[in-house]
Design an enzyme around this catalytic site. Structure first.
Site, PDB file in Angstrom:
ATOM      1  N   HIS A  44       0.862  -1.185   0.000  1.00  0.00           N
ATOM      2  CA  HIS A  44       0.000   0.000   0.000  1.00  0.00           C
ATOM      3  C   HIS A  44       0.897   1.234   0.000  1.00  0.00           C
ATOM      4  CE1 HIS A  44      -3.942   1.957   1.605  1.00  0.00           C
ATOM      5  NE2 HIS A  44      -3.183   2.865   1.004  1.00  0.00           N
ATOM      6  N   GLU A  75      -2.398  -1.588  -3.355  1.00  0.00           N
ATOM      7  CA  GLU A  75      -3.495  -0.817  -2.784  1.00  0.00           C
ATOM      8  C   GLU A  75      -3.133   0.663  -2.756  1.00  0.00           C
ATOM      9  OE1 GLU A  75      -5.082  -4.048   0.542  1.00  0.00           O
ATOM     10  OE2 GLU A  75      -4.009  -2.245   1.195  1.00  0.00           O
ATOM     11  N   HIS A 205      -8.202  -6.066   6.976  1.00  0.00           N
ATOM     12  CA  HIS A 205      -7.961  -5.093   8.038  1.00  0.00           C
ATOM     13  C   HIS A 205      -8.173  -5.747   9.397  1.00  0.00           C
ATOM     14  CE1 HIS A 205      -6.958  -0.932   9.035  1.00  0.00           C
ATOM     15  NE2 HIS A 205      -7.563  -1.210  10.168  1.00  0.00           N
TER      16      HIS A 205
END
Length: 251
Positions: A44, A75, A205
């Site tokens: 990310h 991401e 998450h």
């Protein structure tokens, strides 16, 4: 079918960035994850480069190519501007050619992603960006809350998959089994709806070895992206055994 495990390497990069030099080396840990049986790697990158850097993304893209059948997932916020050596998410996707790009509506000020897209507000902005990435031959997933109306909008603007934001589930599960089950039911209904309209389903998450025992039963779940908890568990059991433990709980 077993759930695909994509190991998120952000925390390895964060540790590296706390000192000068390149220790721990992110690519080394990407290789360890794939050698241990991970189905892919996730990064990310952000404009502030507080963990993953553009050069990490490029080198990991090449690494994944050496492991047939694995996938690379980038991401990030597709609207975040280029900054310094960060070229912007879509340009980084163009350079790296990942298998999947997950759009996440985060900002520089956030410690971590903490909500899904509001497509009632952002659909017109996000739709052409989805098309740009798909034109590069890359699958697009949108980070979403378990809201049926929002999930329908994700389908309407062309997403291939959604990634359900599992932070609230993880928090509820930690409070009690009953609270975890209640949030899991909401996610299950959202996943079943997503399946019914032709969207693939990812999740991520704060998933860990404990709550994955329940969450792996989510209807149609194809992939989980796990980094923080896996890295913490690796402090106790070692990185390779940690990846293997998460692979086992995904089976």
């Amino acid at each position: 079918m077993a759930i695909q495990l994509s190991v998120n390497l952000n925390k390895i990069a964060l540790l590296r960035n706390s000192r000068e030099g390149d220790f721990p080396n992110v690519e080394t840990y990407g290789k360890l994850a794939l050698d241990a049986g991970a189905n892919g790697l996730t990064v990310h990158p952000r404009p502030d480069q507080r963990h993953i850097r553009p050069e990490d993304t490029r080198s990991l893209a090449e690494l994944v190519k050496a492991y047939p059948g694995t996938e690379f997932n980038i991401e990030g916020n597709p609207t975040a501007p280029a900054s310094g050596s960060y070229p912007g998410l879509i340009e980084l996707v163009r350079e790296s050619q990942p298998d999947q790009c997950t759009f996440v509506p985060d900002s520089d000020g956030q410690k971590t992603s903490d909500h899904g897209f509001d497509l009632k507000k952002d659909a017109e902005l996000v739709a052409p960006l989805i098309q740009q990435v798909q034109n590069l031959g890359v699958r697009v997933s949108l980070f979403m809350d378990p809201d049926l109306e929002q999930i329908q909008l994700a389908k309407d603007i062309g997403a291939d998959r959604i990634e359900l934001y599992t932070g609230p589930f993880a928090w509820a599960f930690e409070q009690s089994e009953a609270e975890g089950q209640a949030v899991f039911q909401v996610h299950s209904e959202a996943a079943a709806f997503a399946q019914s309209i032709g969207l693939g389903i990812n999740a991520g998450h704060d998933l860990n070895l404990e709550n994955m025992v329940l969450y792996k039963n989510l209807p149609g779940l194809q992939e989980v992206s796990i980094g923080h908890a896996l890295t913490v568990d690796a402090l106790n059991m070692g990185f390779t055994p940690a990846v293997q433990a998460y692979k086992k709980v995904c089976s």
